[in-house]
Motif scaffolding. Structure first.
Motif, PDB file in Angstrom:
ATOM      1  N   ARG A 153     -20.873  -2.602  21.674  1.00  0.00           N
ATOM      2  CA  ARG A 153     -19.895  -3.414  20.942  1.00  0.00           C
ATOM      3  C   ARG A 153     -20.571  -4.584  20.232  1.00  0.00           C
ATOM      4  O   ARG A 153     -20.175  -4.988  19.144  1.00  0.00           O
ATOM      5  N   ARG A 154     -21.608  -5.123  20.870  1.00  0.00           N
ATOM      6  CA  ARG A 154     -22.376  -6.226  20.286  1.00  0.00           C
ATOM      7  C   ARG A 154     -23.821  -5.759  20.151  1.00  0.00           C
ATOM      8  O   ARG A 154     -24.577  -5.786  21.125  1.00  0.00           O
ATOM      9  N   ASP A 161     -28.964 -11.273  19.878  1.00  0.00           N
ATOM     10  CA  ASP A 161     -27.986 -10.678  18.968  1.00  0.00           C
ATOM     11  C   ASP A 161     -28.714 -10.099  17.752  1.00  0.00           C
ATOM     12  O   ASP A 161     -29.493 -10.789  17.102  1.00  0.00           O
ATOM     13  N   ALA A 162     -28.459  -8.833  17.461  1.00  0.00           N
ATOM     14  CA  ALA A 162     -29.169  -8.141  16.374  1.00  0.00           C
ATOM     15  C   ALA A 162     -28.707  -8.584  14.990  1.00  0.00           C
ATOM     16  O   ALA A 162     -29.417  -8.372  14.013  1.00  0.00           O
ATOM     17  N   ARG A 163     -27.549  -9.203  14.901  1.00  0.00           N
ATOM     18  CA  ARG A 163     -27.058  -9.660  13.596  1.00  0.00           C
ATOM     19  C   ARG A 163     -27.500 -11.092  13.293  1.00  0.00           C
ATOM     20  O   ARG A 163     -27.901 -11.402  12.186  1.00  0.00           O
ATOM     21  N   THR A 164     -27.412 -11.970  14.308  1.00  0.00           N
ATOM     22  CA  THR A 164     -27.677 -13.388  14.068  1.00  0.00           C
ATOM     23  C   THR A 164     -29.072 -13.827  14.502  1.00  0.00           C
ATOM     24  O   THR A 164     -29.555 -14.854  14.035  1.00  0.00           O
TER      25      THR A 164
END
Length: 90
Positions: A54-55, A75-78
């Motif tokens: 999910r994250r 976190d892979a996005r931030t």
């Protein structure tokens, strides 16, 4: 019928335009390691990417200078570290 086809065509065009915006971009594993090492100084022993959760995140294992094994989640996005726990089993 003609109105339905027009609406269907318009919806298809809208989805085609919105698709690139929905694509996710992730940081690299090198960036994840750098973020983890900023929190815990030591030797990196393992890096795993978990993009199906999910994250989306990276699991980074680091042995600190005190010999403790830290399991860090980035976190892979931030690129922010959101979990850091010590693994006492190893």
């Amino acid at each position: 019928m003609k109105k339905t086809l027009t609406l269907l065509a318009a919806a298809t065009v809208m989805l085609a335009v919105a698709a690139p915006a929905a694509a996710r971009t992730y940081i690299s594993s090198k960036q994840a390691v750098a973020a983890a090492k900023a929190k815990v100084a030591g030797r990196v022993t393992d890096v795993d990417a978990e993009f199906d959760s999910r994250r989306p995140h990276y699991d980074v294992d680091i042995y600190s200078k005190r010999g403790r094994k830290h399991k860090i989640k980035v976190d892979a996005r931030t690129g922010k570290v959101y979990a850091n726990r010590i693994d006492y089993d190893d």
